[in-house]
Enzyme design. Structure first.
Site, PDB file in Angstrom:
ATOM      1  N   TYR A   1      33.493  37.894 -31.088  1.00  0.00           N
ATOM      2  CA  TYR A   1      32.648  36.713 -30.870  1.00  0.00           C
ATOM      3  C   TYR A   1      32.867  36.160 -29.468  1.00  0.00           C
ATOM      4  O   TYR A   1      34.001  35.827 -29.104  1.00  0.00           O
ATOM      5  CB  TYR A   1      32.988  35.668 -31.935  1.00  0.00           C
TER       6      TYR A   1
ATOM      7  N   ASP B   1      40.164  35.161 -39.331  1.00  0.00           N
ATOM      8  CA  ASP B   1      39.031  34.241 -39.318  1.00  0.00           C
ATOM      9  C   ASP B   1      38.036  34.741 -40.364  1.00  0.00           C
ATOM     10  O   ASP B   1      37.365  35.753 -40.169  1.00  0.00           O
ATOM     11  CB  ASP B   1      38.401  34.230 -37.922  1.00  0.00           C
TER      12      ASP B   1
ATOM     13  N   ILE C   1      35.337  33.044 -41.792  1.00  0.00           N
ATOM     14  CA  ILE C   1      34.257  32.071 -41.959  1.00  0.00           C
ATOM     15  C   ILE C   1      32.979  32.709 -42.512  1.00  0.00           C
ATOM     16  O   ILE C   1      32.086  31.995 -42.968  1.00  0.00           O
ATOM     17  CB  ILE C   1      33.947  31.315 -40.656  1.00  0.00           C
TER      18      ILE C   1
ATOM     19  N   LYS D   1      28.848  28.864 -42.005  1.00  0.00           N
ATOM     20  CA  LYS D   1      28.102  30.094 -42.254  1.00  0.00           C
ATOM     21  C   LYS D   1      27.765  30.272 -43.730  1.00  0.00           C
ATOM     22  O   LYS D   1      26.623  30.569 -44.086  1.00  0.00           O
ATOM     23  CB  LYS D   1      28.898  31.302 -41.748  1.00  0.00           C
TER      24      LYS D   1
END
Length: 476
Positions: free
Chosen positions: A145, A230, A232, A276
């Site tokens: 990202y 992570d 998410i 998300k």
């Protein structure tokens, strides 16, 4: 004499990345289904708008939650007054249960080990402040990202060393790549404090395999470093193989506080958010989950700089506590994401474009290598600029994600209507047909390269692109 700090005047935020510059161009000419049908369609923003109708329906049926009432009585004053940084207990309990439900109730989360933050951006930065000193490093698999260059590095001074992954195995992390990244950090005299992964992956739209996760856990255990997962996008895994949380791996290894691998148990941390899975990025709801009491304590104190409002916590506590709602939402969200991703993949195939096989996320990792005039990042930028300016689609070039192979792009599909997605695919197909094909000869299409005489003049911002975007280099 400059009256501002170095931090205020430095150019290390990452805003000049093509990832963010594409957004700027979109904002100058945003597509609208009625008022601006020739505008730029935003396919560079990973938002989930597919299940808003479910949430709106729940709000209409639960006016107390939306109106900040309890049993018909206003609690405005209660919510408007000071709340400490530990968060509302009812919300932390509901969030912990929702995180478990997303993971098929295969693992549970202790609300007392949750730290609330203003989104995952704040959660990741807070973890960096807790786990590393300025000048120390975290290893990250590529592509990753683009915002991590800001979130992990900008204010903390932490360095990122890439774990170079390739298309030869679907960009999976290998032990060789891990070792090479660790050795590269040592060559640069950087102390490695941990590995950070996104699972499911942004931008790949894939979940990590059990083999990958076990390899990562073995690696951090051997090196005595941290692992940050992570997660998410954990609720967006819409197809097989199913999502496996790193917490599930620890559970299978029987890593708990009272046995021999308690040190490993304390060095694995999870980041979560409702941006998300529930499509609520504007609510700014993130969380850190850690088994290390010291990390929880320090992160809780740091959360003072980015709290979630009491009103938001109250509303979401009521929403997430409704198990009928959450069960229906999770199921319907998976169904709609699966259908939408299938639509994008099918449309791209009709334009002669393929994707990495994905099973999660709000985007596809799209292979346009065959459309490049040469196998270079300069050629990738040329193609990207044409897609932004001529096709009027904002997509994210792989170089902004530090991909080591030119020609890959992240394309989002869940932040628009089906009609808008259809239009985007029509535009892209027309572009590929016009620029890359000539009429049939003996029943076959012939491919040609870019017609450079048709190159448009570009606005000044494209020349501000950093060297990182054109040619990713180790540690940047």
């Amino acid at each position: 004499m400059c009256m501002l700090s170095t931090k205020a005047t430095c150019n290390s935020h990452g805003q000049d990345s093509s990832y963010f510059l594409g957004w700027q161009e979109y904002e100058k000419n945003p597509f609208h289904e009625v008022s601006n049908t020739n505008g730029i369609i935003q396919m560079g923003l990973a938002e989930n708008q597919l299940c808003f109708d479910i949430l709106k329906s729940w709000l209409a049926k639960n006016p107390d939650a939306a109106g900040f009432q309890r049993n018909g009585e206003s609690i405005f004053g209660e919510l408007a007054l000071f709340q400490d940084y530990h968060g509302i207990p009812e919300f932390k309990k509901a969030l912990a249960e929702f995180m478990s439900e997303i993971r098929g109730n295969k693992v549970s989360f202790d609300p007392s080990h949750l730290v609330l933050t203003a989104g995952a951006t704040s959660a990741n930065e807070t973890l960096m402040f807790c786990l590393a000193e300025p000048g120390e490093a975290f290893l990250l698999p590529t592509p990753y990202y683009p915002g991590f260059d800001r979130d992990l590095k900008w204010r903390t001074g932490v360095e990122i060393v890439p774990i170079h992954c390739t298309s030869s195995n679907g960009f999976q992390v290998t032990e060789t790549a891990l070792t090479e990244a660790y050795q590269e950090a040592q060559k640069r005299n950087l102390r490695v404090k941990g590995v950070l992964v996104t699972n499911p992956s942004n931008p790949l739209g894939t979940t990590m395999t059990r083999n990958e996760l076990n390899m990562l856990v073995n690696f951090v255990e051997d090196k005595g470093i941290h692992l940050v997962s992570d997660e998410i996008y954990s609720g967006t895994a819409f197809s097989t193989p199913s999502f496996v949380s790193v917490m599930e791996i620890l559970k299978e290894r029987k890593c708990v506080d009272d046995n021999g691998c308690s040190e490993l148990w304390n060095r694995v941390h999870v980041v979560y958010s409702l941006s998300k899975d529930l499509g609520l990025p504007g609510f700014r709801v993130g969380a850190i989950y850690s088994n290390d009491d010291r990390v929880v304590s320090a992160a809780t104190k740091m959360s003072s700089f980015g709290l979630i409002s009491s009103q938001t916590q109250y509303l979401l506590a009521a929403m997430l506590s409704d198990k009928k709602l959450t069960k229906n939402y999770i199921s319907e969200n998976h169904k709609r994401l699966r259908q939408r991703q299938k639509k994008l993949v099918s449309g791209l195939q009709k334009a002669g474009i393929s994707c990495l096989k994905g099973n999660a996320g709000l985007f596809c990792w799209v292979d346009m290598r065959h459309l490049l005039r040469s196998n270079t990042f300069e050629a990738e930028m040329e193609l990207w600029k044409k897609i932004v300016y001529e096709v009027r689609l904002n997509i994210s070039p792989g170089s902004s994600c530090h991909c080591t192979e030119p020609g890959w792009f992240r394309v989002c599909f869940a932040n628009m209507s089906e009609d808008t997605l259809d239009l985007a695919l029509q535009r892209l197909k027309a572009f590929v047909t016009e620029y890359y094909n000539i009429p049939e000869v003996n029943g076959h299409h012939q491919t040609i390269r870019l017609n450079h005489s048709r190159r448009r003049s570009l606005t000044k911002w494209v020349f501000r692109l950093s060297f990182d975007d054109r040619s990713p280099i180790p540690g940047r």
